[in-house]
Design an enzyme around this catalytic site. Structure first.
Site, mmCIF file in Angstrom:
data_model
loop_
_atom_site.group_PDB
_atom_site.id
_atom_site.type_symbol
_atom_site.label_atom_id
_atom_site.label_comp_id
_atom_site.label_asym_id
_atom_site.label_seq_id
_atom_site.Cartn_x
_atom_site.Cartn_y
_atom_site.Cartn_z
ATOM 1 C CE LYS A 9 0.975 1.082 4.478
ATOM 2 N NZ LYS A 9 1.723 2.298 4.890
ATOM 3 N N GLY A 96 3.693 -1.945 4.189
ATOM 4 C CA GLY A 96 2.613 -2.717 4.792
ATOM 5 C C GLY A 96 2.567 -4.178 4.406
ATOM 6 N N GLY A 97 3.663 -4.730 3.890
ATOM 7 C CA GLY A 97 3.646 -6.110 3.435
ATOM 8 C C GLY A 97 3.293 -7.115 4.508
ATOM 9 C CB SER A 99 -0.219 -5.021 7.811
ATOM 10 O OG SER A 99 0.471 -4.489 8.919
ATOM 11 C CB SER A 100 -0.592 -6.949 2.830
ATOM 12 O OG SER A 100 -1.358 -7.407 1.742
ATOM 13 C CG ASP A 132 -0.575 -0.221 8.964
ATOM 14 O OD1 ASP A 132 -1.298 0.753 9.267
ATOM 15 O OD2 ASP A 132 0.644 -0.117 8.733
#
Length: 293
Positions: A9, A96-97, A99-100, A132
């Protein structure tokens, strides 16, 4: 087996309104998923196992592992899953990897284990994993509020292109905490930057580079020694309106289209720098799931 894409993101707008009584900060942010994605695969098994192509991320602390264990605990499910993560999103950069990956794990295992959990329940569990994570249950474009747990989906974006620059700086321990600790009262805003961007978005679903804002830009050079050099290198190849991605140290700039993005990326890579050209990605990451035979 199920295979999912987990998108990164960019925070097009990121404001901090002030510090909350619970110790967190109150934020307002306009967030967009982009087509730089990790790949996760899930296969039924007797117990949970996790494999990652990046050895340093294959630990019990990985949010993928935590998400799988949380879902199993809360649901009482006796099944497990063999989970593989192909890491393509640079980590520790503000994209944000992690969290993704956690959000996709909740989505995928809910489906694989046939738990039939509602989106609201998945968002509730996501908030327990990190501020996140709830956003990535939805993906696309959204307004984020509170400490990150309040997500309001916005209309899908018109085509938007960005260039990312990943400065080769040392990892900053407890990075997000350090960034927040450097903010002073003078840095807090009342949400006006988000309000202006959302009004513009409602007209043509575009975010002009002039509307972008990240409060952490104010403390970026102090927090990341050496960052200014790469910021200037980015400017030298024509980038305008440069901002941190989230809490950084990744940088991004909005560009006019795919051709400009590709050329800017090429010029940065000629200097030996890690750079990506990316575009806005999907209303909802769930549509990117595939069943493999």
């Amino acid at each position: 087996m199920l295979t999912y894409l987990a998108p990164a993101k960019v925070n097009l707008v990121l404001e901090v309104l002030g510090k909350r009584d619970d110790g967190y900060h109150e934020i307002r942010s306009l967030v967009q998923t982009i087509n730089l994605c990790d790949v996760l695969s899930f296969e039924l098994a007797d117990k949970n196992s996790f494999e990652c192509i990046e050895p340093s991320l294959q630990t019990p602390d990985n949010l993928v592992v935590q998400a799988a264990e949380l879902l199993r605990e809360v649901s009482g499910c006796q099944r497990g899953a063999k989970i593989k993560l192909e890491k393509r999103i640079p980590w520790g950069a503000g994209l944000g990897g992690g969290s993704s990956d956690a959000a996709i794990t909740l989505l995928a295992l809910s489906r694989l284990w046939k738990l039939k959990l509602t989106t609201s329940k998945l968002v509730e569990l996501a908030a327990r994993l990190g501020s996140d994570v709830p956003f990535f249950i939805h993906g696309g474009m959204a307004l984020i509020e509170g400490r990150g747990e309040k997500v309001t989906l916005l209309a899908a974006s018109a085509s938007s292109w960005f260039v990312l620059l990943l400065p080769p700086l040392p990892k900053l321990p407890r990075k997000t905490q350090q960034l927040y600790s450097r903010l002073k009262t003078k840095h807090f805003t009342g949400g006006r930057f988000v309000d202006k961007a959302v009004r513009a978005w409602s007209k043509d679903r575009r975010a002009s580079s002039s509307l972008l804002f990240n409060v952490f830009d104010k403390v970026a050079f102090e927090a990341f020694p050496g960052l200014e050099e790469y910021w200037r290198s980015f400017e030298a190849v024509g980038a305008k309106g440069i901002h941190l991605v989230g809490s950084g140290p990744a940088l991004f700039a909005m560009v006019d289209g795919e051709a400009e993005a590709g050329e800017m990326r090429r010029r940065l890579r000629q200097q030996g720098l890690e750079a990506y050209s990316v575009s806005a990605f999907g209303e909802n990451v769930k549509i990117k799931s595939q069943r493999l035979k």
